[in-house]
Design a protein around this motif. Sequence first.
Motif, PDB file in Angstrom:
ATOM      1  N   TRP A 255      -6.363   0.512   9.964  1.00 18.61           N
ATOM      2  CA  TRP A 255      -5.310  -0.240   9.281  1.00 18.61           C
ATOM      3  C   TRP A 255      -4.645  -1.172  10.287  1.00 18.61           C
ATOM      4  O   TRP A 255      -3.760  -0.780  11.042  1.00 18.61           O
TER       5      TRP A 255
ATOM      6  N   ALA B  91      -3.927   4.079  11.764  1.00 17.45           N
ATOM      7  CA  ALA B  91      -3.001   2.956  11.584  1.00 17.45           C
ATOM      8  C   ALA B  91      -2.554   2.362  12.910  1.00 17.45           C
ATOM      9  O   ALA B  91      -2.180   3.079  13.839  1.00 17.45           O
TER      10      ALA B  91
ATOM     11  N   CYS C   7      -0.128  -0.334  12.680  1.00 16.11           N
ATOM     12  CA  CYS C   7       0.738  -1.309  12.017  1.00 16.11           C
ATOM     13  C   CYS C   7       2.196  -0.889  11.912  1.00 16.11           C
ATOM     14  O   CYS C   7       3.020  -1.676  11.448  1.00 16.11           O
TER      15      CYS C   7
ATOM     16  N   HIS D 114     -10.482  -2.446   7.758  1.00 18.17           N
ATOM     17  CA  HIS D 114     -10.094  -1.443   6.765  1.00 18.17           C
ATOM     18  C   HIS D 114     -11.308  -0.667   6.279  1.00 18.17           C
ATOM     19  O   HIS D 114     -11.244   0.549   6.052  1.00 18.17           O
TER      20      HIS D 114
ATOM     21  N   SER E 236      -9.133  -8.302   8.695  1.00 17.59           N
ATOM     22  CA  SER E 236      -8.354  -7.114   8.375  1.00 17.59           C
ATOM     23  C   SER E 236      -9.107  -6.237   7.372  1.00 17.59           C
ATOM     24  O   SER E 236      -9.131  -4.995   7.497  1.00 17.59           O
TER      25      SER E 236
ATOM     26  N   LEU F  55      -6.804   6.778   7.093  1.00 18.07           N
ATOM     27  CA  LEU F  55      -6.879   5.606   7.963  1.00 18.07           C
ATOM     28  C   LEU F  55      -6.264   5.916   9.325  1.00 18.07           C
ATOM     29  O   LEU F  55      -5.375   6.772   9.442  1.00 18.07           O
TER      30      LEU F  55
ATOM     31  N   ARG G  53       0.850  -1.174   0.000  1.00 18.29           N
ATOM     32  CA  ARG G  53       0.000   0.000   0.000  1.00 18.29           C
ATOM     33  C   ARG G  53       0.893   1.234   0.000  1.00 18.29           C
ATOM     34  O   ARG G  53       2.001   1.199   0.543  1.00 18.29           O
TER      35      ARG G  53
END
Length: 398
Positions: free
Chosen positions: A353, A43, A45, A348, A344, A41, A24
């Motif tokens: 994320w 996030a 991660c 999303h 996931s 988003l 991404r």
Amino acid sequence: MQLLSDLEQQLNALDAQQLRRRRRIADTPCAPHVTVDGRKLLAFCSNDYLGLASHPRLVEALHEGATRYGVGSGASHLISGHSRAHALLEERLADFLSPHLEQARALYFCTGYMANLAVLTALTAPAGRDADLFSESLNHASLIDGARLSRARVQVYAHGDNAALEVLLKSSTAKTKVVVTDSVFSMDGDLAPLPALLGLCERYGAWLVVDDAHGFGVLGKYGRGALEHFRLRSPYLVYMGTLGKAAGVGGAFVAAHATVIEWLVQRARPYIYTTAAAPALAHALMTSVELISGHEGAIRRAHLQQLVGQLQAALHLQRWTLFPSQTAIQPVIIGRNDEALRASAALHEQGLWVPAIRPPTVPADTARLRITLSAAHTAADVTRVAEAINAVEAGVPA
């Protein structure tokens, strides 16, 4: 063309197993609130554990470093690429880790992957094939590859099994013995039993190589990582810390007794035969270490621990399992690849994320959501993701 056809078949096989990975594109700086592929988003991660990747002081320091040293280093460290910025950073890191390493010296690398390849191949080189390397079963890929590239006999011991490791060490007659382990395991978030491992290494005359990629900057009162967390000090320790996670910039370093570091300078091929990282990065990292070790770093670590406790209290899972971790890495074990991908994707759709991690990164049938928390997250951010995961679990079919 048959060669291309063979690769297409292998890619199709990855698709059938829900194992193809896709990139991404982030259009904004590393932070909790990002724009990815044109969509906003929240996030969970990144490994930016202290939220320093976009810190104004680091941005300013990087600009200052580029103005002072230019953009590129121009050559390897042993030719002409070793700048004053590199030297100052290595001195600062050695001083920072000196409470835990005798006659400490540090060596800066472009990446943690390179640092691990360098350490494992160089430490085992003097003994040639008369070296035994004992590797934790859940070690990072860079440690696994470093072990493969060494000429040592590699033996893998089960996760956290000190008794099994002692049996292997006791039976080894190798001239050189090396035990290598992650400190914080990147997909589970748990900690290696470093005090017991160091005790075994000192008893049986083995190096203990510690990959503290996910502990440096986060663990310990001053952010010195796993060595500070466990209050360890020994000449048997060889310590690797990354500088693109909690430190917010990039690269990595190895810190150990000065003799070990000098040996790496002379014989570590991943260090010798690559262009040195941009001096501006090393210059910026001096500010990173200042932030990590100072009052602001302490505040950020305390906030991060509060978020960990909040997430654990807010998740009420019925089918999935929150792995017991006290670190910023909070894995939710789901099991099947397709179910993890659906979970996931559902998150999303809600603007969250949270990546699905699948084999071979984790063992078969342990696909998971890997939630990583940052000191840049707020309590409201954590409430949002916890409530969403609870709802998604109830809505995603097994």
